[in-house]
Scaffold this active site. Sequence first.
Site, mmCIF file in Angstrom:
data_model
loop_
_atom_site.group_PDB
_atom_site.id
_atom_site.type_symbol
_atom_site.label_atom_id
_atom_site.label_comp_id
_atom_site.label_asym_id
_atom_site.label_seq_id
_atom_site.Cartn_x
_atom_site.Cartn_y
_atom_site.Cartn_z
ATOM 1 N N ASP A 116 -43.467 75.836 -3.474
ATOM 2 C CA ASP A 116 -44.489 74.947 -2.916
ATOM 3 C C ASP A 116 -43.823 73.634 -2.524
ATOM 4 O OD1 ASP A 116 -46.978 74.113 -2.142
ATOM 5 O OD2 ASP A 116 -47.729 73.730 -4.166
ATOM 6 N N LYS A 123 -52.425 79.176 7.243
ATOM 7 C CA LYS A 123 -53.190 78.652 6.113
ATOM 8 C C LYS A 123 -54.442 77.930 6.621
ATOM 9 C CE LYS A 123 -50.860 76.719 2.645
ATOM 10 N NZ LYS A 123 -50.272 75.677 1.753
#
Length: 316
Positions: A17, A124
Amino acid sequence: MSSSLDQLKAMTVVVADTGDFNSIEKYKPTDATTNPSLLLQAAKMPQYQDLVKSIVSDSASVEEAFDKLFVEFGSKILDIVPGRVSTEVDARLSYDVDAQVTKAKKLIGMYEKRGISRDRILIKLSSTYEGIAACKILEAEGIHCNMTLIFSIAQAVLCGEASATLISPFVGRILDWFVANTDKKSYEGHEDPGVVRVTQIYNYYKKHGYKTEVMGASFRNVGEIMALAGCDLLTINPKLLEPLSSSTDPVTRFLSPEKALEAESPKLSYDEAQFREAIKNDKMADEKLHGGVDTFSADAVKLEEQLKSMFEELKK
């Protein structure tokens, strides 16, 4: 004995991440994910200034530079990881179905012009009702989606029905809300409300045969990660990858399709009105979903302002 990180990788796909290439190279995740907040941080790092300036100088507008930055970082990440990268549609579009679909197709087109297959890209999207509707359209056209800002079972159910490739429930942000809004200020492993929610969603998907994968995200501590060992994917920031990498503590698998079949998890369904009512009635999900969209939107504005400043300076 192998590290806790390596043990975790044996049962769960580990995703970095971060937008920092050095961290990705160091921890060797399968996939990586980015968002405006992460790219804003990366764009401020001295080692990426030349790259960002090059992107801006080759762009005809700030909007073009914004999109190019996401695709450039995503492309470089794909040079490192063997799997996929998640590239986020501007959160400011989260309540507009058509605008999200258009932007997603544009980003996919930019990757494909670089020779990168859409199978290596996850678009996303925020898991608003409109974001999930956009996901359904995109998935039907072979564009894979990572649905972010998941806080409720209602969101997860609708994402599964939309055939989303992946969902990202935010473990730490759920914990944050309960710590801030209840008398209980600390939780151990499986009591953590974020862990409880992800376990509920994982079991629901596996029990009812959904192909959508679950990727736990937004972790606050290693204990949350350990309690979700066995989840399809976990996206972890470098600050938590480091202690996992340096530890040799044994990792026990807690989530599995076999265990999910034994869970009590009745089939659910929501139309638009029922979905909106379910979110409205879940104060945590309501606040965190819309607050998350606001936060990502604000970081997109900050990133855009940084690019605008560089654009104006370079175009003098």
